[in-house]
Design an enzyme around this catalytic site. Structure first.
Site, PDB file in Angstrom:
ATOM      1  N   CYS A 286       0.825  -1.207   0.000  1.00 31.45           N
ATOM      2  CA  CYS A 286       0.000   0.000   0.000  1.00 31.45           C
ATOM      3  C   CYS A 286       0.852   1.247   0.000  1.00 31.45           C
ATOM      4  CB  CYS A 286      -0.836   0.037   1.259  1.00 31.45           C
ATOM      5  SG  CYS A 286      -1.695  -1.465   1.572  1.00 31.45           S
TER       6      CYS A 286
ATOM      7  N   ARG B  84       4.391   0.367  -6.806  1.00 33.44           N
ATOM      8  CA  ARG B  84       4.481  -0.583  -5.698  1.00 33.44           C
ATOM      9  C   ARG B  84       3.414  -1.661  -5.775  1.00 33.44           C
ATOM     10  NH1 ARG B  84       7.228   1.928  -1.032  1.00 33.44           N
ATOM     11  NH2 ARG B  84       6.044   0.583   0.327  1.00 33.44           N
TER      12      ARG B  84
ATOM     13  N   TRP C 216      -3.301  -2.736  -1.077  1.00 35.28           N
ATOM     14  CA  TRP C 216      -3.028  -4.099  -1.538  1.00 35.28           C
ATOM     15  C   TRP C 216      -3.609  -5.002  -0.466  1.00 35.28           C
ATOM     16  CZ3 TRP C 216      -1.168  -5.935  -6.016  1.00 35.28           C
ATOM     17  CH2 TRP C 216      -0.934  -7.305  -6.065  1.00 35.28           C
TER      18      TRP C 216
ATOM     19  N   ASN D 125      -1.075   1.186   6.265  1.00 37.48           N
ATOM     20  CA  ASN D 125      -0.265   0.165   5.594  1.00 37.48           C
ATOM     21  C   ASN D 125       0.149  -0.845   6.642  1.00 37.48           C
ATOM     22  OD1 ASN D 125      -0.374   1.691   3.327  1.00 37.48           O
ATOM     23  ND2 ASN D 125       1.781   2.301   3.328  1.00 37.48           N
ATOM     24  N   GLY D 126       0.010  -2.113   6.344  1.00 39.43           N
ATOM     25  CA  GLY D 126       0.459  -3.137   7.292  1.00 39.43           C
ATOM     26  C   GLY D 126      -0.676  -4.055   7.706  1.00 39.43           C
TER      27      GLY D 126
ATOM     28  N   GLU E  23      24.335 -18.474  -9.662  1.00 39.94           N
ATOM     29  CA  GLU E  23      23.981 -17.087  -9.941  1.00 39.94           C
ATOM     30  C   GLU E  23      25.253 -16.257 -10.197  1.00 39.94           C
ATOM     31  OE1 GLU E  23      21.517 -15.520 -10.794  1.00 39.94           O
ATOM     32  OE2 GLU E  23      21.899 -13.434 -10.306  1.00 39.94           O
TER      33      GLU E  23
ATOM     34  N   LYS F 248      25.989 -14.245 -13.673  1.00 37.75           N
ATOM     35  CA  LYS F 248      26.317 -12.808 -13.733  1.00 37.75           C
ATOM     36  C   LYS F 248      27.578 -12.588 -14.557  1.00 37.75           C
ATOM     37  CE  LYS F 248      23.463 -11.508 -12.764  1.00 37.75           C
ATOM     38  NZ  LYS F 248      22.155 -11.693 -12.357  1.00 37.75           N
TER      39      LYS F 248
ATOM     40  N   GLU G 279      26.887 -13.100 -18.224  1.00 35.74           N
ATOM     41  CA  GLU G 279      25.993 -12.082 -18.793  1.00 35.74           C
ATOM     42  C   GLU G 279      26.731 -10.794 -19.137  1.00 35.74           C
ATOM     43  OE1 GLU G 279      21.536 -12.379 -16.935  1.00 35.74           O
ATOM     44  OE2 GLU G 279      23.127 -11.906 -15.531  1.00 35.74           O
TER      45      GLU G 279
ATOM     46  N   HIS H 282      34.505 -35.332 -10.065  1.00 35.58           N
ATOM     47  CA  HIS H 282      33.791 -36.214 -10.997  1.00 35.58           C
ATOM     48  C   HIS H 282      33.840 -35.668 -12.419  1.00 35.58           C
ATOM     49  CE1 HIS H 282      32.359 -38.731  -7.760  1.00 35.58           C
ATOM     50  NE2 HIS H 282      32.080 -37.617  -7.096  1.00 35.58           N
TER      51      HIS H 282
ATOM     52  N   LYS I 285      15.827  -6.990 -20.805  1.00 30.89           N
ATOM     53  CA  LYS I 285      15.483  -6.952 -19.382  1.00 30.89           C
ATOM     54  C   LYS I 285      14.299  -7.844 -19.038  1.00 30.89           C
ATOM     55  CE  LYS I 285      15.809  -5.738 -15.179  1.00 30.89           C
ATOM     56  NZ  LYS I 285      16.866  -6.448 -14.474  1.00 30.89           N
TER      57      LYS I 285
HETATM   58  N1  HGA Z   1      -4.315  -4.688   6.122  1.00 28.36           N
HETATM   59  C1  HGA Z   1      -4.814  -3.575   5.350  1.00 28.36           C
HETATM   60  C2  HGA Z   1      -3.667  -2.866   4.639  1.00 28.36           C
HETATM   61  C3  HGA Z   1      -2.961  -3.783   3.677  1.00 28.36           C
HETATM   62  C4  HGA Z   1      -1.545  -3.412   3.272  1.00 28.36           C
HETATM   63  O1  HGA Z   1      -0.812  -2.670   3.926  1.00 28.36           O
HETATM   64  N2  HGA Z   1      -1.040  -4.028   2.178  1.00 28.36           N
HETATM   65  O2  HGA Z   1       0.290  -3.863   1.754  1.00 28.36           O
HETATM   66  C5  HGA Z   1      -5.875  -4.017   4.373  1.00 28.36           C
HETATM   67  O3  HGA Z   1      -6.005  -5.201   4.024  1.00 28.36           O
HETATM   68  O4  HGA Z   1      -6.633  -3.149   3.933  1.00 28.36           O
END
Ligand code: HGA
Length: 611
Positions: A2, A27, A75, A100-101, A484, A488, A491, A507, A606
């Site tokens: 978020c 994001r 999100w 967020n969280g 990896e 690199k 590449e 072996h 890319k």
């Molecule tokens: N838990 C909250 C915020 C989600 C979030 O931070 N996502 O990265 C929700 O589900 O709305």
């Protein structure tokens, strides 16, 4: 992940909020919204599922004008992506919150608040915050006091912002596990989860620290630390070099991106770690329920992402006891696959548009997998859209064709997956989750220490100037790290490089070893170290040149033809992430030495959107 934007200003703030959200779009998100204290003296909001452009269009039709507001791109972790679950969330008509969280004790809070008469209108954990604040506000009468009283009751991770119609001259913010930055203007101030969102309005920033609470008004900012003391946080002036699409002081994007790893690993962890465990819902609202059923994991990816998947196999089987298979997507998609019951299909891709990986996911959906999970750096990609669960890495735009920070953040995402599956399935040994969560918190610092070896590695790179072939050796989870490292080097320096599990040396490949064949080895201090040392003796005895990246406690020292670079000590489980860094630097400096086009090596692209 978020995004949060907030503004308090004399000018109309809605365009600033919307522009800020657009800048956070990279994001990844599923819905967006704004709440504004409007000229009619009310808190009003507008929310839309989908793109910020749709929110902007809705606001063009029904403008919300005012001088105080907060905005959010969501999100979903709790509750499906829908308009009613989109932020900002309200309590009555008076309070609005963006968050967020994850609030882990949301169920308990919800039933307590419902008992007090609060009516919930979403399925989110976030809505518990706004009603809890309302409850405190009614007792205390002041927004800052209410927030301070509510914080001890919120368990989990958050960066949050709140505004009230009763005190419409301020934004309150709190940070614990999810970043927030204050943007300082002249007679106006701002808030965001990432300074990028505010670059349009200011170049002066103040980063909140863990546990901080801030009260932001037009002409003042007050901050209290976790102990409640009033504190000053340093003002930072933005420097041009920090912009993603700008090389800044670095000669190449690749070097810049290598050096960004401590920061982006930190970002990938933000909001996803509890005190002693991983917050499983970071993978999406249904993660907990689905993870409880997982008995096997099938990982599919290409190139560097495939190597990340190979490391994850050691973690999933070794730490979480969950059987895991890893396969290159271009093979998986064309073969007849036998699917074990209750298998989670995991795809890994930086861009989320890798053609083979996407095709493999589409095939997998026909094959009866339990569910699909994408580990990806681009939130609006096809892979993310088409998977049931997602973990977004927070590497930011990666410009160098040879992947660096995308790889290490994928590894972090895969470690979070290992711990989450182990937690939910109860298959982790006691103490493993708390120990590794603590180690993950320290990881960005360790990565910074490894990068401080930049100049030492640059010197070693000179040894490769005239060489045409190289061997990379590793044992256990370091074998994919060696793969990896070899990729690199191929590449970007066009030197032929092969990786072998060190035990395989005799072996076959030992026949190639002579003074013209440098052998690069990663040697953390684990139970395989003594065996690895014997393998290295085999090389030294044949006049091979050895370059060993070894744990400082591994007791290895320079000798004839042997160059030892001491690495910071790290928990064995996280060693693959740390030991990747010197191998990236080595390839980079060899390529610079050879004068190749480091950021755009010949014949490569890319994002591989074709088969
Ligand atoms: N838990 C909250 C915020 C989600 C979030 O931070 N996502 O990265 C929700 O589900 O709305």
């Amino acid at each position: 992940m978020c995004g949060i934007v907030g503004a308090v200003a004399e000018r109309s703030i809605t365009p600033i909020l919307v522009e800020g959200l657009k800048r956070l779009e990279y994001r990844g998100y599923d819905s967006a919204g704004v709440a504004v204290f409007t000229q009619s003296g009310q808190l009003q909001r507008c929310r839309r599922v989908g793109k910020v452009a749709e929110l902007a269009q809705a606001l063009a039709g029904e403008p919300l004008n005012g001088h105080l507001g907060i905005a959010h791109t969501r999100w979903a972790t709790h509750g499906a992506p829908s308009e009613r679950n989109a932020h900002p969330h309200f309590s009555g008509e008076e309070l609005a919150v963006v968050h967020n969280g994850i609030i882990e004790n949301h169920e308990e809070l919800r039933s307590r608040l419902q008992g007090l008469g609060y009516v919930f209108s979403s399925d989110t954990d976030t809505e518990t915050i706004v009603h809890l604040l309302q409850h405190k506000l009614q007792q205390l009468g002041d927004l800052a006091a209410a927030l301070k009283a509510a914080i001890p009751e919120l368990h989990g991770a958050y960066g949050l912002a709140v505004i009230s119609a009763k005190q419409p001259d301020r934004i309150l913010a709190a940070r614990s596990g999810s970043p927030l930055v204050i943007g300082l203007g002249l007679g106006e101030n701002f808030l965001a989860s990432d300074q990028l969102a505010l670059r349009q309005v200011t170049d002066r920033f103040m980063y909140l620290e863990e546990g901080d609470i801030a009260e932001i008004r037009r002409d003042s900012v007050q901050i209290w630390d976790a102990s409640g003391q009033s504190v000053q946080r340093e003002q930072v002036q933005y420097h041009e070099g920090a912009e993603a699409a700008d090389k800044g002081a670095y000669r190449h994007f690749m070097l810049k991106e290598i050096h960004e790893q401590p920061k982006v690993v930190q970002r990938t962890l933000e909001g996803r770690l509890g005190t002693d465990h991983v917050l499983v819902q970071a993978f999406g609202p249904q993660a907990e329920e689905l993870f409880a059923k997982v008995r096997n994991v099938q990982i599919v990816a290409c190139g560097t992402s495939y190597h990340a998947g190979m490391v994850a196999r050691y973690w999933l089987e070794g730490l979480a006891g969950i059987p895991c298979q890893v396969e290159v997507a271009s093979e998986f998609r064309y073969r007849k696959v036998v699917v074990q019951p209750d298998t989670l299909f995991v795809s890994i891709s930086q861009s989320g548009e890798t053609a083979d990986t996407l095709a493999a996911l589409r095939n997998a959906k026909e094959l009866g997998y339990l569910a699909s999970l994408a580990i990806c750096n681009v939130g609006i990609s096809s892979l993310v859209r088409e998977s049931d669960l997602t973990l977004l890495t927070q590497a930011g735009p990666e410009i160098g064709v040879a992947s660096t920070k995308a790889f290490t953040t994928q590894l972090v995402g895969l470690m979070l997956l290992t711990l989450s599956l182990g937690q939910v399935r109860g298959t982790l040994e006691a103490g493993v989750a708390p120990e590794l969560v603590e180690e993950l918190r320290r990881l960005p610092t360790r990565l910074g220490e490894a990068l401080a070896m930049d100049k030492t590695v640059e010197k070693i790179a000179e040894l490769f100037a005239e060489k045409h072939h190289t061997l990379f050796l590793g044992r256990g989870a370091q074998y994919p790290v060696a793969m990896e490292g070899a990729l690199k080097l191929k590449e970007i320096s066009y030197i032929h490089a092969e990786a072998y599990p060190a035990g395989e040396l005799k072996h076959g490949p030992l026949a190639l070893v002579d003074s013209d064949m440098p052998v690069v080895t990663v040697a953390p201090n684990n139970e395989l170290l003594e065996k690895l040392k014997s393998n290295l003796q085999e090389v030294a005895a044949r006049g091979g040149q050895l370059i060993v990246f070894a744990d400082q406690q591994a007791g290895m020292s320079n000798g004839a033809g042997t160059h030892v670079v001491n690495m910071p000590h790290i928990h064995d489980a996280l060693a693959p992430i740390l030991y990747t860094l010197p191998l990236q630097l080595l390839s980079y400096y060899v390529a610079v030495f050879k004068g190749t086009d480091v950021d755009q090596p010949r014949n490569l692209a890319k994002s591989v959107t074709v088969e």
